[in-house]
Design a protein around this motif. Structure first.
Motif, PDB file in Angstrom:
ATOM      1  N   GLN A 181      20.043  14.432  -5.339  1.00 27.28           N
ATOM      2  CA  GLN A 181      20.251  12.903  -4.953  1.00 27.28           C
ATOM      3  C   GLN A 181      20.528  12.964  -3.395  1.00 27.28           C
ATOM      4  O   GLN A 181      21.336  13.684  -2.725  1.00 27.28           O
ATOM      5  N   VAL A 213      21.527  10.884   0.520  1.00 28.88           N
ATOM      6  CA  VAL A 213      22.187   9.803   1.290  1.00 28.88           C
ATOM      7  C   VAL A 213      21.658   9.844   2.724  1.00 28.88           C
ATOM      8  O   VAL A 213      21.406  10.802   3.177  1.00 28.88           O
ATOM      9  N   THR A 250      25.030   5.767  -1.949  1.00 26.64           N
ATOM     10  CA  THR A 250      24.077   6.400  -2.978  1.00 26.64           C
ATOM     11  C   THR A 250      23.271   5.458  -3.645  1.00 26.64           C
ATOM     12  O   THR A 250      22.404   5.843  -4.309  1.00 26.64           O
ATOM     13  N   ASN A 280      19.505   6.535  -4.216  1.00 28.90           N
ATOM     14  CA  ASN A 280      19.051   7.404  -5.355  1.00 28.90           C
ATOM     15  C   ASN A 280      18.763   6.309  -6.683  1.00 28.90           C
ATOM     16  O   ASN A 280      18.059   7.030  -7.619  1.00 28.90           O
TER      17      ASN A 280
END
Length: 278
Positions: free
Chosen positions: A150, A152, A169, A172
């Protein structure tokens, strides 16, 4: 304001997002599109490569219509200004610099800590660079990834980090489509001084992509993005040819992706996701 991939419409002007805030001379953009993650290559074509639209400054006439410890050191040579002149009073612009430089590992740790808070320890930076010029709020960008792949994106100002996403985040959680080559994170535009602007953005790409470049507006010249860990970032300083109005959003950035043989396998300007009529 956030938009999802389903809200991405035909206008190339909007294909990286919608204004987050518009004040006199200040515009910030945040975007969402679709794609799949992957890839770890960190190559980028030279801006002077004629095969990729580089070389001497390019004049174009549009149609009437519309590094941290884990980072990368390749790519960020956007040498040589490129000038584009459009048909509307605010269409003409010059890319004065597209060179990015690595941020040291210690500073990256501070940027991620202030941007992500307690979650910072779960991420490691794959790209961390200073932009060619600094605006009031930003002078760089850090893209980091965790063990779940994931990503950022945190903008920097000195050793402080911020994100346009809430939570950071959020990028994601966007809808990813099958068969995609590139996923877009956030793209922004902010003034740095009278008549000058900073444009920056990021995203990630599939493993068959070996090179990512960025063009602006309908100027064919392409500038190399920095690539590492399946992610890419770019930064450019640009100057409008005429004094812009308060709602100036700048030229639309377009992503180009190439495979290891040098064949273009993706061109954002031809992506049906962005070119389909509303």
């Amino acid at each position: 304001m956030k938009i999802g991939p389903q809200d991405t419409r035909a206008s190339l002007r909007r294909r990286w997002g919608v204004p987050l805030s518009v004040a006199t001379g200040v515009t910030a953009l945040s975007v969402a599109a679709v794609g799949v993650l992957g890839g770890t290559e960190d190559a980028g074509p030279s801006a002077a490569d004629p095969a990729h639209g580089g070389g001497s400054p390019v004049k174009s006439t549009p149609a009437p219509s519309p590094s941290a410890s884990h980072g990368d050191t390749s790519g960020g040579d956007g040498s040589g200004p490129s000038s584009h002149r459009g048909t509307s009073p605010e269409a003409g612009f010059t890319v004065t610099d597209a060179t990015t430089t690595p941020i040291d590992a210690g500073t990256v740790t501070k940027i991620l800590s202030s941007c992500l808070g307690p979650e910072a320890s779960q991420f490691h930076a794959v790209i961390a660079v200073r932009t060619p010029v600094a605006s009031r709020d930003w002078d760089g960008v850090v893209v980091a990834v965790n063990s779940a792949d994931q990503y950022v994106q945190c903008q920097s100002k000195g050793d402080k980090g911020t994100s346009q996403d809430s939570p950071p985040t959020f990028i994601n959680d966007r809808l990813w489509g099958t068969g995609r080559t590139v996923e877009y994170f956030d793209s922004m535009l902010e003034p740095v001084a009278t008549g000058r602007y900073l444009m920056l953005g990021a995203g990630h790409y599939t493993s068959d992509v070996a090179k990512i470049t960025i063009s602006y507006g309908d100027d064919p010249k392409e500038y190399p993005a920095r690539m590492a860990g399946g992610a890419f970032v770019y930064g450019a300083a640009l100057a409008p040819d005429t004094p812009p109005g308060p709602r100036y959003v700048g030229p639309s950035p377009s992503v180009h992706a190439y495979d290891a043989s040098g064949k273009e396998i993706y061109n954002q300007a031809k992506d049906p996701k962005f070119t389909a009529k509303e």
